[in-house]
Scaffold this motif. Structure first.
Motif, mmCIF file in Angstrom:
data_model
loop_
_atom_site.group_PDB
_atom_site.id
_atom_site.type_symbol
_atom_site.label_atom_id
_atom_site.label_comp_id
_atom_site.label_asym_id
_atom_site.label_seq_id
_atom_site.Cartn_x
_atom_site.Cartn_y
_atom_site.Cartn_z
ATOM 1 N N ARG A 1 4.084 87.223 75.478
ATOM 2 C CA ARG A 1 4.049 87.271 74.166
ATOM 3 C C ARG A 1 4.831 86.358 73.370
ATOM 4 O O ARG A 1 5.186 86.291 72.099
ATOM 5 C CB ARG A 1 4.089 88.525 73.520
ATOM 6 C CG ARG A 1 3.214 89.875 73.638
ATOM 7 C CD ARG A 1 3.679 90.995 73.405
ATOM 8 N NE ARG A 1 2.634 92.128 73.139
ATOM 9 C CZ ARG A 1 1.830 92.660 74.247
ATOM 10 N NH1 ARG A 1 2.314 92.108 75.324
ATOM 11 N NH2 ARG A 1 1.143 93.602 73.968
ATOM 12 N N PHE B 1 1.325 84.482 77.092
ATOM 13 C CA PHE B 1 0.566 85.382 76.226
ATOM 14 C C PHE B 1 1.020 86.787 76.943
ATOM 15 O O PHE B 1 1.438 87.608 75.949
ATOM 16 C CB PHE B 1 -1.097 85.315 76.236
ATOM 17 C CG PHE B 1 -1.643 83.773 75.743
ATOM 18 C CD1 PHE B 1 -1.695 83.728 74.283
ATOM 19 C CD2 PHE B 1 -1.614 82.894 76.619
ATOM 20 C CE1 PHE B 1 -1.782 82.545 73.794
ATOM 21 C CE2 PHE B 1 -2.094 81.634 76.090
ATOM 22 C CZ PHE B 1 -2.146 81.372 74.733
ATOM 23 N N HIS B 2 0.646 87.148 78.062
ATOM 24 C CA HIS B 2 0.721 88.536 78.560
ATOM 25 C C HIS B 2 1.529 88.193 80.016
ATOM 26 O O HIS B 2 1.202 87.524 80.850
ATOM 27 C CB HIS B 2 -0.528 89.029 78.987
ATOM 28 C CG HIS B 2 -0.048 90.387 79.618
ATOM 29 N ND1 HIS B 2 0.418 91.681 79.340
ATOM 30 C CD2 HIS B 2 -0.382 90.621 80.942
ATOM 31 C CE1 HIS B 2 0.542 92.423 80.397
ATOM 32 N NE2 HIS B 2 0.297 91.988 81.110
ATOM 33 N N ASP C 1 1.523 76.180 71.769
ATOM 34 C CA ASP C 1 0.885 77.398 71.535
ATOM 35 C C ASP C 1 -0.762 77.148 71.425
ATOM 36 O O ASP C 1 -1.347 77.560 72.616
ATOM 37 C CB ASP C 1 0.993 78.027 70.161
ATOM 38 C CG ASP C 1 0.419 79.451 70.106
ATOM 39 O OD1 ASP C 1 0.962 80.245 70.705
ATOM 40 O OD2 ASP C 1 -0.835 79.505 69.221
ATOM 41 N N ASP D 1 -3.368 98.181 75.928
ATOM 42 C CA ASP D 1 -3.480 96.958 74.831
ATOM 43 C C ASP D 1 -4.797 96.906 74.027
ATOM 44 O O ASP D 1 -4.918 96.614 72.964
ATOM 45 C CB ASP D 1 -2.869 95.847 75.139
ATOM 46 C CG ASP D 1 -1.204 95.711 75.150
ATOM 47 O OD1 ASP D 1 -0.860 96.804 75.064
ATOM 48 O OD2 ASP D 1 -0.771 94.675 75.413
ATOM 49 N N ALA E 1 2.823 94.301 67.257
ATOM 50 C CA ALA E 1 3.056 92.638 67.015
ATOM 51 C C ALA E 1 4.369 92.516 66.131
ATOM 52 O O ALA E 1 4.616 93.402 65.163
ATOM 53 C CB ALA E 1 1.866 92.290 66.555
ATOM 54 N N ASP E 2 4.813 91.344 66.349
ATOM 55 C CA ASP E 2 6.111 91.079 65.338
ATOM 56 C C ASP E 2 6.972 92.174 65.179
ATOM 57 O O ASP E 2 7.377 92.480 63.994
ATOM 58 C CB ASP E 2 5.592 90.584 64.178
ATOM 59 C CG ASP E 2 6.322 89.457 63.322
ATOM 60 O OD1 ASP E 2 7.414 89.196 64.088
ATOM 61 O OD2 ASP E 2 6.208 89.014 62.215
ATOM 62 N N ARG F 1 12.655 95.767 76.628
ATOM 63 C CA ARG F 1 11.346 96.339 76.385
ATOM 64 C C ARG F 1 11.440 97.943 76.458
ATOM 65 O O ARG F 1 11.220 98.488 75.387
ATOM 66 C CB ARG F 1 10.038 96.023 76.912
ATOM 67 C CG ARG F 1 9.878 94.527 76.963
ATOM 68 C CD ARG F 1 9.492 93.951 75.664
ATOM 69 N NE ARG F 1 8.156 93.972 75.197
ATOM 70 C CZ ARG F 1 7.559 93.511 74.013
ATOM 71 N NH1 ARG F 1 8.561 92.826 73.354
ATOM 72 N NH2 ARG F 1 6.234 93.276 73.952
ATOM 73 N N LEU G 1 -5.037 89.071 73.827
ATOM 74 C CA LEU G 1 -3.908 88.915 72.861
ATOM 75 C C LEU G 1 -4.271 87.455 71.911
ATOM 76 O O LEU G 1 -3.774 87.408 70.967
ATOM 77 C CB LEU G 1 -2.504 88.683 73.556
ATOM 78 C CG LEU G 1 -2.161 89.962 74.244
ATOM 79 C CD1 LEU G 1 -0.844 89.732 74.810
ATOM 80 C CD2 LEU G 1 -2.108 90.949 73.162
ATOM 81 N N HIS H 1 -5.905 89.928 79.713
ATOM 82 C CA HIS H 1 -4.943 90.353 78.860
ATOM 83 C C HIS H 1 -4.575 89.240 78.237
ATOM 84 O O HIS H 1 -4.488 89.341 76.710
ATOM 85 C CB HIS H 1 -3.570 90.999 79.460
ATOM 86 C CG HIS H 1 -3.028 92.067 78.863
ATOM 87 N ND1 HIS H 1 -2.465 93.064 79.326
ATOM 88 C CD2 HIS H 1 -2.839 92.090 77.341
ATOM 89 C CE1 HIS H 1 -1.748 93.825 78.342
ATOM 90 N NE2 HIS H 1 -2.102 93.212 77.318
ATOM 91 N N HIS I 1 3.466 83.495 72.388
ATOM 92 C CA HIS I 1 2.441 83.015 71.263
ATOM 93 C C HIS I 1 3.057 83.762 70.025
ATOM 94 O O HIS I 1 2.619 83.113 68.949
ATOM 95 C CB HIS I 1 1.219 83.224 71.804
ATOM 96 C CG HIS I 1 0.655 84.562 71.621
ATOM 97 N ND1 HIS I 1 0.980 85.492 72.459
ATOM 98 C CD2 HIS I 1 -0.366 85.358 70.976
ATOM 99 C CE1 HIS I 1 0.570 86.844 72.142
ATOM 100 N NE2 HIS I 1 -0.294 86.588 71.266
ATOM 101 N N MET I 2 3.250 84.937 70.038
ATOM 102 C CA MET I 2 3.594 85.821 68.745
ATOM 103 C C MET I 2 4.728 84.871 68.014
ATOM 104 O O MET I 2 6.178 84.968 68.619
ATOM 105 C CB MET I 2 4.064 87.192 68.996
ATOM 106 C CG MET I 2 2.900 87.716 69.445
ATOM 107 S SD MET I 2 3.138 89.819 69.570
ATOM 108 C CE MET I 2 1.410 90.206 70.050
#
Length: 823
Positions: free
Chosen positions: A587, A583-584, A599, A713, A719-720, A448, A641, A637, A589-590
């Protein structure tokens, strides 16, 4: 069995509190709370006596903090203004005395007067304590930490002014007490033999020629103005009677005799309860004030030259330099959120949380707390470093990840339980407790930060071999027969250490994903290999979760939830909070990285948790028997999201309130969170559980980082990043946040696209229109605006109409202004 000093401390505190109507004694706030609802039950697994548990202050770990960015030692400030340099052997406290009447006004005691505390400003770690007596005498104490001299050694300065709020003539003594017990406790002595906090004062001496106090083998406070009176007390008779400490004390001398004993030195080899008081006469009228400054050396000072350096710079200059530093850092650098009046306090808290992380950084290592958590964890630091990276404190993030992570990368050929030593990220914490999440966290944080730093920094390339590649291979080679990470205790909120936890596997997936993407970005030859490891962990984790879900359905469970691990089928308790990480911050789920079915199960798990374990905040009774502030923010969070900003907002509201609790009119915290928020403090003692609980440090670095990430956020998130990069603008902004004529702004915000982002949002309720001006944006990144004000009727970008499909307005890359009209 209690040790002598623990028993003596317990008795002196209790007798001092019980006899406060006769001879006042400065019993600290945390001890008062223990006596307020006393129970002989204690954590016998950690302590061997109730006295040891009390002396360690295991239950009410609330205080305020000041410190210097990147220096090792912080100082704590108590609810009555007491100052405790964490690793020194004393606490400094102020009070008032009237020799004419014998009245002793100790701000620790609730009937002695009114105490008010606040931070001087949200971006200034300066604690203000105001104490006003029934006789209308008031002292105001400003306490801050700063540096002095060419070497930049740190100290704490406290500036105390005495005045008469009514303007009438008032006179008496301003007194400073040096005592062993501080806001954090007296001594932590547990069954593991750890003496993390030992504040026993066995020797105390005042040196009048130097206006300096010596405590044990170190330096204590240094006075800018010499006191007119002083008195030092100990236990010269080697008495084992607790009442002797109350009768032979400076507080007894002032009440009974009206003056101090003038002794410059004392010892106490029995309990380490030496004490001293120093007094300055004052006479104030109208607007006149009496003022003294006291300096507390935090770094190591010794000898006449150091004393001259310590005192060489006027306090006003030190205060101005401290103010200038924090103002430039927090108001002039990094992400600058601007929020409307109804939620402007969220911006204030954002800046305060930033300062806390910077203070908790010890030479680039961010530690989760100032006392029992004053060491380095990969887990906590991965979130903390990522928060710093994304709010503009990138130099700290780079030093933590680029310097200190490699130092925790093991190169040995031995074994750590069932796993290989080589390639594992971890020091004593991770090794001793089998914290198998750490490799995933390290890979995730490195990846990141590499994204945020941009390709020109080459951050990830510089660490790739061996710190990314071989850490990913460790995850390939060190799993159980089912392909999951082994049993361990990666985080105490997950449950037992003799069971596996999906938390570890989710982190492994996120870390492997970032490692593979980093390999792609730098053209490394192991891209296929790393994606193969990711796919294998994905398969094993997905298969295990599907088996658990099917088994719970077979047993008749009507609620869908993913428990803490595969050994906990049917365990519907708060340890399932580990799934929020899906999710946080991970991520997963993305792109449905574990599949659409998992999911959906993860989303159901959020709702199951909310239904069972949220009463304002997240109640973690399965492990802590307390609220979990950073867990509450993780859940908030996750809801952000997952597309439920209403629940996010409710959890955020509780979290903010939890940072400013009130207990019997006192403020245990001033915009900070512990790891655990005690039910009694959260409810002002309306709820006191029978079961014992344990408190971590405050401010908690992980909690501060979670708040920074959550607020960021709420304002925008990416995203993506690797397939269809886009930004969500104001996804968590609630309609009631933005009244007419006010707006939201983000400036100089780092992004995962390696370029800054900024925007201005204005709301016109009469025209039912939202207008967004994009002031900075990464190239080629489109935007999504999820309108929260009402049903979208129309939208336009740079004057061109946009197609409207649902509430998410899709805005092309390169747009400078867009507007949305809603019903």
């Amino acid at each position: 069995m209690a040790q002598t000093h623990e028993w003596m401390f317990y008795e002196v505190m209790w007798r001092g509190w019980a006899g406060r109507d006769r001879i006042p004694y400065p019993v600290p706030w945390w001890a008062q709370q223990a006596f307020r609802r006393w129970s002989d039950d204690f954590d016998s697994g950690t302590y061997d006596s109730k006295e040891a548990a009390l002396a360690s202050n295991a239950l009410y770990r609330y205080w305020h903090m000041v410190g210097v960015k990147d220096h090792r030692q912080e100082s704590l400030i108590g609810q009555a203004g007491e100052i405790e340099p964490v690793y020194d052997k004393y606490c400094l406290s102020f009070f008032l005395h009237d020799p004419a009447t014998g009245a002793l006004r100790l701000p620790q005691l609730p009937d002695a007067g009114r105490v008010e505390q606040r931070m001087e400003a949200p971006h200034l770690p300066v604690v203000l304590t105001a104490f006003r007596t029934p006789e209308d005498v008031e002292f105001v104490q400003r306490t801050f930490a700063t540096t002095v001299g060419p070497g930049g050694r740190d100290l704490v300065v406290t500036r105390v002014t005495v005045g008469s709020p009514t303007g009438q003539v008032r006179e008496g003594l301003l007194c400073a007490a040096v005592l062993p017990a501080g806001p954090s406790g007296f001594q932590r002595h547990d069954r593991n033999g750890r003496h993390i906090t030992d504040r026993r004062l066995t020797f105390l001496r005042y040196l009048p020629d130097e206006q300096r106090v010596e405590t044990n083998a170190g330096w204590g406070p240094v006075f800018d103005i010499p006191p007119e009176q002083y008195g030092v007390h100990g236990n010269t008779e080697f008495s084992f009677d607790p009442d002797a400490y109350l009768a032979d004390s400076p507080f007894h001398d002032l009440v009974v005799g009206g003056k101090l004993n003038g002794a410059p030195e004392a010892q106490d080899q029995v309990a380490g309860l030496c004490s001293a008081v120093f007094a300055w006469p004052f006479r104030v009228v109208d607007d006149a004030v009496f003022e003294i400054d006291v300096r507390l050396p935090v770094d190591v000072f010794g000898g006449p030259a150091d004393l001259a350096e310590l005192r060489g710079t006027p306090s006003a200059e030190l205060e101005a330099a401290n103010r200038d530093f924090w103002t430039a850092k927090l108001l002039g650098q990094g992400l600058q959120p601007v929020l409307p009046r109804p939620v402007a306090h969220l911006t204030d808290l954002f800046r305060q949380a930033r300062s806390q992380l910077l203070i908790l950084s010890d030479h680039g290592e961010i530690h989760p707390g100032p006392t029992v958590y004053d060491s380095f964890w990969i887990r906590d630091s991965s979130v903390e470093a990522t928060a710093c990276s994304l709010v503009g404190d990138s130099a700290l993030a780079e030093r933590q990840l680029g310097t200190h992570y490699p130092l925790r990368f093991n190169r040995g050929t031995g074994r750590i339980g069932p796993c290989a030593e080589y390639g594992f990220y971890g020091g004593p914490h991770e090794k001793d407790d089998r914290e198998w999440d750490s490799n995933g966290q390290a890979l995730w944080a490195i990846g990141r930060h590499d994204r945020t730093s941009g390709p020109r920094s080459a951050f990830g390339a510089r660490l790739y071999v061996p710190y990314v590649r071989d850490a990913a291979r460790w995850l390939r080679d060190n799993r159980d027969q089912y392909g999951l990470l082994h049993s361990g205790w990666s985080a105490e909120h997950l449950g037992e250490r003799d069971k596996p936890h999906y938390w570890d596997d989710l982190w492994a997936l996120a870390g492997l994903y970032e490692a593979a993407r980093l390999a792609e970005r730098i053209g490394a030859p192991e891209v296929g290999e790393l994606w193969g490891v990711f796919d294998d962990v994905k398969r094993a984790t997905g298969d295990s979760i599907r088996w658990v879900l099917a088994e719970q359905r077979r047993r008749g469970a009507w609620e869908t939830y993913i428990p803490t691990g595969p050994a906990d089928v049917g365990r519907l308790d708060s340890t399932m909070i580990g799934t929020a990480a899906y999710f946080h911050p991970l991520r997963l789920h993305m792109g449905s990285k574990l599949g659409d079915d998992i999911d959906r199960a993860a989303r159901c798990t959020l709702d199951t948790m909310y239904a069972h374990f949220v009463t304002g905040g997240f109640r973690h009774e399965a492990a802590w028997n307390a609220y979990g502030p950073y867990l509450t923010m993780q859940l908030a969070h996750a809801y952000l999201l997952a597309g439920d900003p209403a629940r996010m907002d409710a959890l955020l509201g509780w979290t903010v309130a939890a940072g400013f609790p009130t207990v019997a009119g006192r403020a245990p915290a001033l915009g900070a969170w512990n790891e655990q928020h005690a039910f009694p403090v959260a409810s002002d003692f309306r709820e006191v559980p029978y079961n014992r609980w344990y408190m971590g440090d405050i401010p908690h670095g992980w909690a501060a980082a979670e708040y920074l990430l959550l607020l960021r956020d709420i304002l925008f998130f990416e995203a993506d990043e690797d397939r269809d990069p886009h930004l969500y603008i104001a996804p968590g902004v609630r309609p009631h946040w933005v009244p007419a004529g006010e707006g939201i702004a983000v400036d100089a915000a780092p992004t995962l696209f390696g370029a800054p982002f900024g925007y201005r949002l204005a709301h016109d309720p009469a025209g039912r229109t939202v207008t967004v001006d994009v002031t900075q944006a990464p190239e080629g990144v489109r935007f999504v605006y999820p309108c929260r004000f009402g049903e979208v009727r129309s939208a336009a970008a740079d004057g061109q109409e946009l197609a409207v499909t649902g509430q998410d307005v899709r805005v092309p890359a390169g747009t400078r202004r867009f507007s949305v009209t809603y019903a």
